[in-house]
Enzyme design. Sequence first.
Site, PDB file in Angstrom:
ATOM      1  N   GLU A  21       1.822  -0.161  -4.945  1.00 48.99           N
ATOM      2  CA  GLU A  21       0.901   0.843  -5.283  1.00 48.99           C
ATOM      3  C   GLU A  21       1.773   2.085  -5.690  1.00 48.99           C
ATOM      4  OE1 GLU A  21      -3.432   3.155  -3.907  1.00 48.99           O
ATOM      5  OE2 GLU A  21      -1.846   2.859  -2.472  1.00 48.99           O
ATOM      6  N   ASP A  57       0.969  -1.143   0.170  1.00 50.49           N
ATOM      7  CA  ASP A  57      -0.011   0.073   0.040  1.00 50.49           C
ATOM      8  C   ASP A  57       0.830   1.292   0.065  1.00 50.49           C
ATOM      9  OD1 ASP A  57      -2.710   1.065   0.291  1.00 50.49           O
ATOM     10  OD2 ASP A  57      -1.890   1.746   2.189  1.00 50.49           O
TER      11      ASP A  57
HETATM   12  C1  GLC Z   1      -4.295   3.095  -0.757  1.00 49.95           C
HETATM   13  C2  GLC Z   1      -5.595   2.101  -0.728  1.00 49.95           C
HETATM   14  C3  GLC Z   1      -6.833   2.886  -0.101  1.00 49.95           C
HETATM   15  C4  GLC Z   1      -6.481   3.305   1.268  1.00 49.95           C
HETATM   16  C5  GLC Z   1      -5.175   4.275   1.454  1.00 49.95           C
HETATM   17  C6  GLC Z   1      -4.576   4.500   2.593  1.00 49.95           C
HETATM   18  O1  GLC Z   1      -4.472   3.952  -1.491  1.00 49.95           O
HETATM   19  O2  GLC Z   1      -5.688   1.586  -1.705  1.00 49.95           O
HETATM   20  O3  GLC Z   1      -7.998   2.251  -0.151  1.00 49.95           O
HETATM   21  O4  GLC Z   1      -7.375   4.341   1.764  1.00 49.95           O
HETATM   22  O5  GLC Z   1      -3.903   3.647   0.746  1.00 49.95           O
HETATM   23  O6  GLC Z   1      -4.121   3.273   3.167  1.00 49.95           O
END
Ligand code: GLC
Length: 518
Positions: A263, A205
């Site tokens: 991500e 993440d």
């Molecule tokens: C990422 C996740 C999202 C979350 C954020 C904070 O972007 O995909 O759902 O709210 O991180 O952890």
Amino acid sequence: MPWWRSAVFYQVYPRSFADSDGDGVGDLGGLREKLGYLELLGVDALWICPIMRSPMADGGYDVSDPRDVDPLFGGIAALDEVIAEAHDRGIRVTMDLVPNHSSDRHPWFRAALRAGPGSPERARYFFRDGRGPDGSVPPNNWPSIFGGPAWTRVIEADGRPGQWYLHIFAPEQPDLNWENPEVAADFEQTMRFWLDRGVDGFRIDVAHGMAKPEGLPDMANPNSKMFGHDDEDPRFNNPGVHELHRKIRKVMDEYPHAVAIGEVWVDDNTRFGEYVRPDELHLAFNFRLAETPFHPDRIREAVDHSLCAVTTVGASPTWTLSNHDIEREVTRYGGGPAGFARARALILLELALPGSVFVYNGAELGLPNVDDLPEAALQDPVWERSGHTERGRDGCRVPLPWEGAQPPFGFTAGRPWLPMPPYWAQLTVERQLERLDSMLSLYRMAIELRSMRPEFRGPSLEWYGSPPGCLAFRRGGGLLCVLNATDAPILLPAGEVLLASAPITARKLPANSTAWLI
Ligand code: GLC
């Protein structure tokens, strides 16, 4: 070639997938019961969104114990069962880890609050004094992604307002300070904990946000759009992040079967590619296709950029049309029958590309976004944080319809955590399994062909001449993929049609559709 380079991953948002205990929230028992369905769909691997212990301020992305499974999802024994049974069925299991922040209920953060300014406990996070004579102005001007300032002031032991702490997301998600060696060491322990239990990798993440800039300077444009991203944003993509990914990779390399997928919301191709250099992440999510309207030139550009970003460093591309943060594609492409047809066209285009594909649960059913959830039902922290101006992401998180004629469509024996629209009776798994022309059948056939046929092999892709409003490319293995984005049928080039997203008569590919030819 490692398995993940061409895998179809299925993203499970566990709250919304299947509920086995009737509390209205999906869980791992529910996931286990549906593994047969996922085997039938033909996916190679799962990405399970966070299931670790959490007070659930952000659907589990606020983790209070990274080395346990929350009882809401069935506890750690339920995960062991999912892993074992998925492996029996030939499906790999990856899980979401959240290194950028913890929950405000994490024992570390509780200790930091107690310990006071200047303590080693506070040094695991970003605690700073406020600005202004009485320290009542936040330490810098950063906004939180979910609205409001990225800083919250704490009450010190003497009962007075004191320091501020940084949270790029909700106040319940304090950012961890990765310059503190304890933070990295703890994350290493977490990775080993799950890898030793048999998971096949992680989705990381906010992988582009883990390093903060020296001195936490102000942002030039603090009013930037919520969830918007630009490469100049000092909150993300700081050069120090790469050293962190190298550390993570060293641990991953001790588990050669496993994959780390970041991500990474970074647009610039060169800077994106830096995340997937040979000693960093294996894969990174490229969101270009998900951000692209249904327009042939834009789609071609998105594909070219996504390929270019990774090929220069020898990595392989990833493709995604939606996830739990993004409006569902049927709605994005205009909704109604045209939006549905375009989503069918795009999944065939996506599955024809070289690299790994991520399918968000419910996309295979053609679920639209639910944009009329009653306000009282909304749960995304964005709704509160934006002062009720942004509805947030709940519309793409409505539970899956499995069977039957009315809500909750077999999702739960209780009341689903978000209401499900009655018209989804048309979209249940049960209904769609019966019909060869359903979205689900299209996904099944496409995934199967993609994994069986030699025409899909090889990393290369070449654009092929096509009439205006259309797009065609050929894979090294010989597959020809043709997209008709115009509003009239076009004549297909020579070749045998392997699969099409709409019925073909007299060699004509209808508007808003894609065909595969060999
Ligand atoms: C990422 C996740 C999202 C979350 C954020 C904070 O972007 O995909 O759902 O709210 O991180 O952890």
